[in-house]
Design a protein around this motif. Structure first.
Motif, PDB file in Angstrom:
ATOM      1  N   SER A 134     -11.469   1.571  -1.668  1.00 23.97           N
ATOM      2  CA  SER A 134     -10.690   0.987  -0.127  1.00 23.97           C
ATOM      3  C   SER A 134      -9.754  -0.373  -0.981  1.00 23.97           C
ATOM      4  N   ILE A 135     -10.042  -0.753  -1.675  1.00 26.72           N
ATOM      5  CA  ILE A 135      -9.704  -1.706  -2.903  1.00 26.72           C
ATOM      6  C   ILE A 135      -8.258  -1.538  -3.489  1.00 26.72           C
ATOM      7  N   ARG A 136      -8.326   0.274  -4.435  1.00 27.84           N
ATOM      8  CA  ARG A 136      -7.216   0.584  -4.923  1.00 27.84           C
ATOM      9  C   ARG A 136      -6.343   0.771  -4.307  1.00 27.84           C
ATOM     10  N   ASP A 137      -7.059   1.298  -3.339  1.00 26.35           N
ATOM     11  CA  ASP A 137      -5.600   2.229  -1.763  1.00 26.35           C
ATOM     12  C   ASP A 137      -5.010   0.975  -1.816  1.00 26.35           C
ATOM     13  N   ARG A 138      -5.154  -0.230  -1.918  1.00 25.77           N
ATOM     14  CA  ARG A 138      -3.735  -1.939  -1.777  1.00 25.77           C
ATOM     15  C   ARG A 138      -2.916  -1.671  -2.782  1.00 25.77           C
ATOM     16  N   SER A 139      -3.137  -0.407  -3.925  1.00 26.67           N
ATOM     17  CA  SER A 139      -1.655  -0.272  -4.567  1.00 26.67           C
ATOM     18  C   SER A 139      -0.856   0.219  -3.988  1.00 26.67           C
ATOM     19  N   HIS A 140      -1.130   1.175  -2.649  1.00 25.81           N
ATOM     20  CA  HIS A 140       0.493   1.894  -1.710  1.00 25.81           C
ATOM     21  C   HIS A 140       0.820   0.553  -1.115  1.00 25.81           C
ATOM     22  N   HIS A 141       0.500  -0.005  -0.857  1.00 31.34           N
ATOM     23  CA  HIS A 141       0.942  -1.911  -0.174  1.00 31.34           C
ATOM     24  C   HIS A 141       2.538  -1.849  -0.823  1.00 31.34           C
ATOM     25  N   VAL A 142       3.621  -1.644   0.538  1.00 33.93           N
ATOM     26  CA  VAL A 142       5.078  -2.291   0.122  1.00 33.93           C
ATOM     27  C   VAL A 142       5.095  -3.465   0.721  1.00 33.93           C
ATOM     28  N   ALA A 143       4.920  -4.819  -0.361  1.00 22.11           N
ATOM     29  CA  ALA A 143       5.384  -5.401   0.399  1.00 22.11           C
ATOM     30  C   ALA A 143       5.588  -6.768  -0.531  1.00 22.11           C
ATOM     31  N   ARG A 144       6.732  -7.669  -0.351  1.00 24.55           N
ATOM     32  CA  ARG A 144       7.070  -9.057  -1.133  1.00 24.55           C
ATOM     33  C   ARG A 144       5.958 -10.045  -1.160  1.00 24.55           C
ATOM     34  N   SER A 145       5.115 -10.024  -0.597  1.00 24.01           N
ATOM     35  CA  SER A 145       4.492 -11.544  -0.606  1.00 24.01           C
ATOM     36  C   SER A 145       3.124 -10.699   0.731  1.00 24.01           C
ATOM     37  N   CYS A 146       1.863 -11.535   0.380  1.00 22.57           N
ATOM     38  CA  CYS A 146       0.850 -11.238   1.528  1.00 22.57           C
ATOM     39  C   CYS A 146       0.921 -11.623   2.631  1.00 22.57           C
ATOM     40  N   ALA A 147       1.973 -12.719   3.228  1.00 24.74           N
ATOM     41  CA  ALA A 147       1.986 -12.541   4.247  1.00 24.74           C
ATOM     42  C   ALA A 147       2.510 -11.328   5.005  1.00 24.74           C
ATOM     43  N   GLU A 148       3.398 -10.376   4.537  1.00 27.67           N
ATOM     44  CA  GLU A 148       3.785  -9.381   4.990  1.00 27.67           C
ATOM     45  C   GLU A 148       2.852  -8.038   4.754  1.00 27.67           C
ATOM     46  N   LYS A 190      -0.051  -9.254   5.288  1.00 29.22           N
ATOM     47  CA  LYS A 190      -0.774  -8.953   6.759  1.00 29.22           C
ATOM     48  C   LYS A 190      -0.626  -8.186   7.013  1.00 29.22           C
ATOM     49  N   SER A 191       0.711  -8.536   7.771  1.00 27.29           N
ATOM     50  CA  SER A 191       1.078  -8.336   8.816  1.00 27.29           C
ATOM     51  C   SER A 191       2.159  -6.786   9.057  1.00 27.29           C
ATOM     52  N   LYS A 192       1.825  -5.374   8.086  1.00 30.02           N
ATOM     53  CA  LYS A 192       2.467  -4.715   7.954  1.00 30.02           C
ATOM     54  C   LYS A 192       1.487  -3.822   8.011  1.00 30.02           C
ATOM     55  N   TYR A 193       0.208  -4.318   7.292  1.00 32.41           N
ATOM     56  CA  TYR A 193      -1.526  -3.528   6.651  1.00 32.41           C
ATOM     57  C   TYR A 193      -2.731  -3.647   7.878  1.00 32.41           C
ATOM     58  N   SER A 194      -2.065  -4.956   7.890  1.00 33.93           N
ATOM     59  CA  SER A 194      -3.754  -5.206   9.194  1.00 33.93           C
ATOM     60  C   SER A 194      -4.692  -5.936   7.888  1.00 33.93           C
ATOM     61  N   GLU A 195      -4.058  -6.841   6.724  1.00 31.13           N
ATOM     62  CA  GLU A 195      -5.015  -6.783   5.667  1.00 31.13           C
ATOM     63  C   GLU A 195      -5.975  -7.888   5.872  1.00 31.13           C
ATOM     64  N   ASN A 196      -6.992  -8.679   6.183  1.00 35.50           N
ATOM     65  CA  ASN A 196      -7.302  -9.552   6.586  1.00 35.50           C
ATOM     66  C   ASN A 196      -8.337 -10.459   5.819  1.00 35.50           C
ATOM     67  N   GLU A 197      -8.581 -10.338   4.474  1.00 37.91           N
ATOM     68  CA  GLU A 197      -9.444 -10.211   3.432  1.00 37.91           C
ATOM     69  C   GLU A 197      -9.017 -10.929   2.463  1.00 37.91           C
ATOM     70  N   ASP A 198      -9.604 -11.712   1.766  1.00 44.95           N
ATOM     71  CA  ASP A 198      -9.460 -12.800   0.195  1.00 44.95           C
ATOM     72  C   ASP A 198      -9.385 -11.969  -0.794  1.00 44.95           C
ATOM     73  N   GLY A 199      -8.035 -12.088  -1.947  1.00 44.71           N
ATOM     74  CA  GLY A 199      -8.230 -11.145  -2.536  1.00 44.71           C
ATOM     75  C   GLY A 199      -7.173 -10.638  -2.977  1.00 44.71           C
ATOM     76  N   LEU A 200      -7.547  -9.560  -4.441  1.00 46.29           N
ATOM     77  CA  LEU A 200      -6.182  -9.352  -4.873  1.00 46.29           C
ATOM     78  C   LEU A 200      -5.239  -8.173  -3.900  1.00 46.29           C
ATOM     79  N   TYR A 201      -4.338  -8.195  -3.958  1.00 48.30           N
ATOM     80  CA  TYR A 201      -3.750  -7.495  -3.670  1.00 48.30           C
ATOM     81  C   TYR A 201      -2.341  -7.666  -4.710  1.00 48.30           C
ATOM     82  N   TYR A 202      -1.642  -5.961  -4.850  1.00 52.46           N
ATOM     83  CA  TYR A 202       0.116  -5.954  -5.016  1.00 52.46           C
ATOM     84  C   TYR A 202       1.058  -6.087  -4.043  1.00 52.46           C
ATOM     85  N   LEU A 203       2.285  -6.458  -5.416  1.00 51.86           N
ATOM     86  CA  LEU A 203       2.823  -7.198  -4.216  1.00 51.86           C
ATOM     87  C   LEU A 203       4.107  -6.521  -5.521  1.00 51.86           C
TER      88      LEU A 203
END
Lengths: 311, 311, 311
Positions: free
Chosen positions: A27-41, A43-56
């Motif tokens: 599940s954490i690894r699947d974050r690599s599929h996100h396409v966004a320029r910021s954490c805010a994006e 959160k809003s696009k992918y409904s992620e709401n846990e603190d942690g490492l994400y791909y931008l």
């Protein structure tokens, strides 16, 4: 191709002794599929709401991983940099990337120039053990900033709860300065002889505390420095009496020109007692290491990295 | 799994206020699916034809991102390295990765050895603000080289139009030298005492200009240096009168042994006026910083990074 | 989306003159889909059994690439770090990340602290040309260690066959020390004045040889050092007569306190003949560079990187 992959994953899951851990990692690894320029994006696009490492992904397509603070506000904060003092005895030596790694030098008034270039360095997990700067520093178009002072060598998951101070701005001041520090510092060059103390300081922005207070902020600094500051602000490009520039006064607004005792980062030359003041934490140990006497900050402050977030 | 992801992407696109920007970012991010060892391969396999950042994969499976010049020729050029002078006052100090970061030292005749090892450093977006070397430097099997001299701290999208010089070879010379600089410099070691000036210099390859000319190339160097060079070439492993090796004379062919005034990179020891000549831009400021007098290059040349491409 | 991608790949394969190479590159690139924390997990989940570079994911979601030794045992070994001496003449200067890059300094008894922090540095393909540390160093929960001594500047595919020594532990000792070196060295701090020689050394673990022997191990060290060591072990946090800590005695168990002559890495201060002993390979050249006389190791040992694996 993907059927084979799915099959392999299923087989893997079957073989594993720890299916729950496997699922969490996937599940954490699947974050690599996100396409966004910021954490805010994210959160809003992918409904992620846990603190942690994400791909931008930057506008130019650079993909990087950073820490997202998803829980401190309705939106989310993106970690873009940390200022870490690796050796307060080293005066603009290796590891002083936010001033100069090339010594205290009047011929390099801007020092290494990392406040206004596109160099990046460090790793997100090591950002309390070393300086850190990711592409978000210049890529994001942000409105506000958040700052955490986190004790050195903390693990990512412990940053929030171990921080000695956490605060943020709410005035959307960055919209008037190009949307990020890269642009802000182009207007307020962090260099020796950029101007006079107080008169030519950059903006001071009021802060709201998430942990700590104006009183605890002040208390971390040396007693002499306390007399010269007004806590409850973040100030950019504060200048000292010798016309040396610091970059950020985190938590304070200067009322005088001894800013080297309570502001961090800066240009490449600090005249007073040269090279004593040159370094990422400038003269935080002017009256001894962590003594909390005279101009010296407390040991807690001296041994904490300053993490910078955008929103 | 993928249905969920697609769904999330669709939802994201629906929510977004900037669908066009979203689409552009996604399109750039999708470049991460490319599987190719060079920009030329990406252009031919995936019909990409915009300049920008793409993902490459080495023979061993290392994935990295670099800049592709897709528009200067029918094929495409892959950026593999940049040589950047961060501090001409520092004599083989931090940031002099293409000579030595360990001082001017006869006991380290090859200096840091980065011309012939598999270390990599820097980031593509910062390659006009710092040295840069990616795995393509040793992984690609190339035929020709292209060189851009780009002013420091330029943004990727402005490189081409701000470059003060752009030129390339067309002789396919690299096929006779192992296909890349890593192999070429194994045959022509970049070290002190590798041989005598002129007699033991490596190959000089004629260049074709994409921007600039033989005349403008010559004009960037110091007047004394101009008398000793023939512009219109790129020369490898040029040796000076004290038998110190430089790595690349970009734009010129030496007619004497003062190559330190117009060639870049090199080994770890430069005897003349030690340590005055030691550094990535060697003695480009021998007669003062950017004075364009005596042996000194112009300020434009001194403050430009040299970007190296393969095709 | 994926149909388009597949189509593009098929078109690419059709156009290519080298379909076999293409297929091989694609197969290696597909390793980026693996989700696993260690090479052993990759081997068991995805049936990969070739030595080479693979992608791992940390508990926090950091994705990195490292070398997997899939063939030396039924399970697999994960490369987590290398200790490389870039300049034995430099005494705790740039490149001495496993001791100190800030000089020999009693005020920094732990040196740079990289044995017990989450900084990472270097690249896997360059790990025989520079220091290397990846997130696996602190993320993996391992039982045993393997060590390869590989000549500098070797290509990945040649590491195994060119190694001058390869050995591993089988006692599962790491399970008693937190599962990795990061935890082990928290219990045995690598710093000046951590304790007395022999009495306060950390654990010595017996090793099994994959290449080489107790005799060849001993023979690589200086004749004086040979008298003081018992080969056939790997020892952690060995202390010298001046109470300076080294990190790893690779292949040996000390019987005295001249451990600086045969152990690597350490804290930030080495009193004897200061700063002569400070550096990643400590005093491996105490009696001259590669002389193999007195306390000096052989040239082969001095010019080999020490690669550390977990299983």
């Amino acid at each position: 191709m993907y059927h084979t992959l799915l099959l392999m994953l299923l087989v893997g899951a079957t073989l594993s002794k720890h299916p729950e851990e496997d699922q969490k990692l996937k599940s954490i690894r699947d974050r690599s599929h996100h396409v966004a320029r910021s954490c805010a994006e994210i959160k809003s696009k992918y409904s992620e709401n846990e603190d942690g490492l994400y791909y931008l992904t930057t506008e130019n397509g650079v993909v990087y991983q950073t820490f997202c603070d998803m829980t401190s506000s309705e939106s989310a904060w993106t970690l873009v940099a940390s200022v870490h003092e690796n050796n307060i005895h080293g005066k603009c030596t290796l590891g002083d990337r936010w001033t100069s790694e090339q010594g205290n030098n009047p011929f390099r008034p801007e020092g290494d120039g990392n406040w206004v270039n596109m160099n990046t360095f460090g790793q997100v997990e090591g950002s309390t053990s070393d300086d850190y700067k990711n592409p978000g520093y210049y890529d994001l178009k942000a409105k506000d900033m958040s700052v955490w002072h986190v004790p050195n060598n903390q693990r990512v998951n412990d940053w929030k709860q171990t921080a000695i101070l956490r605060y943020h701005t709410e005035t959307q001041f960055l919209t008037q300065h190009g949307g990020n520090l890269y642009e802000l510092f182009k207007s307020y060059p962090v260099k020796w002889m950029a101007g006079a103390p107080l008169r030519d300081n950059g903006p001071s922005i009021p802060i709201v505390y998430d942990y700590g207070s104006r009183e605890t902020t002040k208390a971390f600094y040396g007693p002499y420095a306390q007399r010269e500051m007004e806590p409850g602000f973040i100030t950019f490009r504060a200048i000292n009496y010798e016309w040396a520039s610091t970059a950020i006064c985190s938590g304070t607004k200067p009322k005088g020109g001894q800013v080297d005792a309570y502001c961090i980062g800066g240009g490449g030359f600090f005249p007073e007692g040269a090279p004593q003041q040159c370094g990422d934490f400038v003269s935080f140990a002017w009256s001894g290491y962590g003594t909390h006497q005279g101009w010296s900050v407390s040991k807690d402050m001296l041994e904490s990295a300053v993490l910078l977030f955008y929103r």
